[in-house]
Design an enzyme around this catalytic site. Sequence first.
Site, short mmCIF file in Angstrom:
data_model
loop_
_atom_site.label_atom_id
_atom_site.label_comp_id
_atom_site.label_asym_id
_atom_site.label_seq_id
_atom_site.Cartn_x
_atom_site.Cartn_y
_atom_site.Cartn_z
N GLN A 1 0.82 -1.22 0.00
CA GLN A 1 0.00 0.00 0.00
C GLN A 1 0.85 1.27 0.00
O GLN A 1 0.35 2.35 -0.26
CB GLN A 1 -0.95 0.01 1.21
CG GLN A 1 -2.01 -1.07 1.14
CD GLN A 1 -2.95 -0.99 2.32
OE1 GLN A 1 -2.69 -1.56 3.37
NE2 GLN A 1 -4.06 -0.28 2.15
N CYS B 1 -10.86 -0.12 3.07
CA CYS B 1 -9.44 -0.26 2.75
C CYS B 1 -8.88 1.12 2.46
O CYS B 1 -9.47 1.88 1.70
CB CYS B 1 -9.27 -1.17 1.53
SG CYS B 1 -7.55 -1.34 1.03
N LEU B 2 -7.74 1.43 3.06
CA LEU B 2 -7.14 2.74 2.85
C LEU B 2 -6.74 2.95 1.38
O LEU B 2 -6.56 4.08 0.95
CB LEU B 2 -5.90 2.91 3.74
CG LEU B 2 -6.18 2.94 5.25
CD1 LEU B 2 -4.86 3.00 6.02
CD2 LEU B 2 -7.08 4.09 5.63
N HIS C 1 -7.22 -9.41 5.87
CA HIS C 1 -7.22 -8.32 4.88
C HIS C 1 -5.78 -7.96 4.50
O HIS C 1 -5.46 -7.79 3.32
CB HIS C 1 -7.96 -7.11 5.49
CG HIS C 1 -8.03 -5.90 4.63
ND1 HIS C 1 -9.23 -5.39 4.16
CD2 HIS C 1 -7.06 -5.07 4.17
CE1 HIS C 1 -8.98 -4.30 3.45
NE2 HIS C 1 -7.69 -4.08 3.43
N HIS D 1 -3.46 -8.38 0.95
CA HIS D 1 -2.72 -7.33 0.24
C HIS D 1 -1.37 -7.85 -0.26
O HIS D 1 -0.91 -7.44 -1.33
CB HIS D 1 -2.45 -6.14 1.18
CG HIS D 1 -3.53 -5.10 1.18
ND1 HIS D 1 -3.99 -4.49 0.03
CD2 HIS D 1 -4.23 -4.54 2.20
CE1 HIS D 1 -4.93 -3.61 0.34
NE2 HIS D 1 -5.12 -3.62 1.65
#
Length: 210
Positions: free
Chosen positions: A54, A102-103, A146, A150
């Site tokens: 991310q 989710c960011l 989660h 990723h």
Amino acid sequence: MPTREVVQIGHPSLRLNARYLTLEDITKPETQRTIDDMVETMRAATGVGLAAPQIDLPWRVFVAEAEPSQRRPDIERLELLCVINPQLVVLDQALVSDWEGCLSIEQGTMVGVVKRYHRVRVEGLNREGREVAHELVGFHARIAQHEVDHLDGILFFDRIYERLSPRESPIISTRENRDRYLESAAPTERTQSALNSEDKRSGDSEREGI
Ligand code: NI
């Protein structure tokens, strides 16, 4: 500790398989600084978890931290966690539905109902390179699943569709509409605690995205 840009859906880093770190990688000052930055970035974004892809880094590393909030009073406190090369062991095959954001998807303002395992163990290395194992339940287990997704290029939208039963419809919403819907909908077991919250809309800065 500077914050890093959280890349958004459509960025290729979110769809890659991240690589395992060696003990030599982990002890490098650059890696340690990066982990500090991940923690800072997660907190600045009011998230409860962040995976290295991310911030555009293809490493198998995630950080997580949670506390109860007005929006999610049901969340139990999770002390800051950093897991490198995490492996998930499912301890309870039962799938539980709950809201998730989710960011990396509209900065956490899009949410959906995702089925996740209720209880998992996360095995891996801590930031000193020592083996660790954490047993996580409920929302904490959700965060870990989660984040590990990723590292495999999987986003929560994918899981919504993958885990739908034949007669179910996908539930995806803006966070604002979700809160509005919760006010008018018949309470279910899942939403009851949110309905009991005094003021559901005052918490834009509250931590929810992962
Ligand atoms: Ni996420």
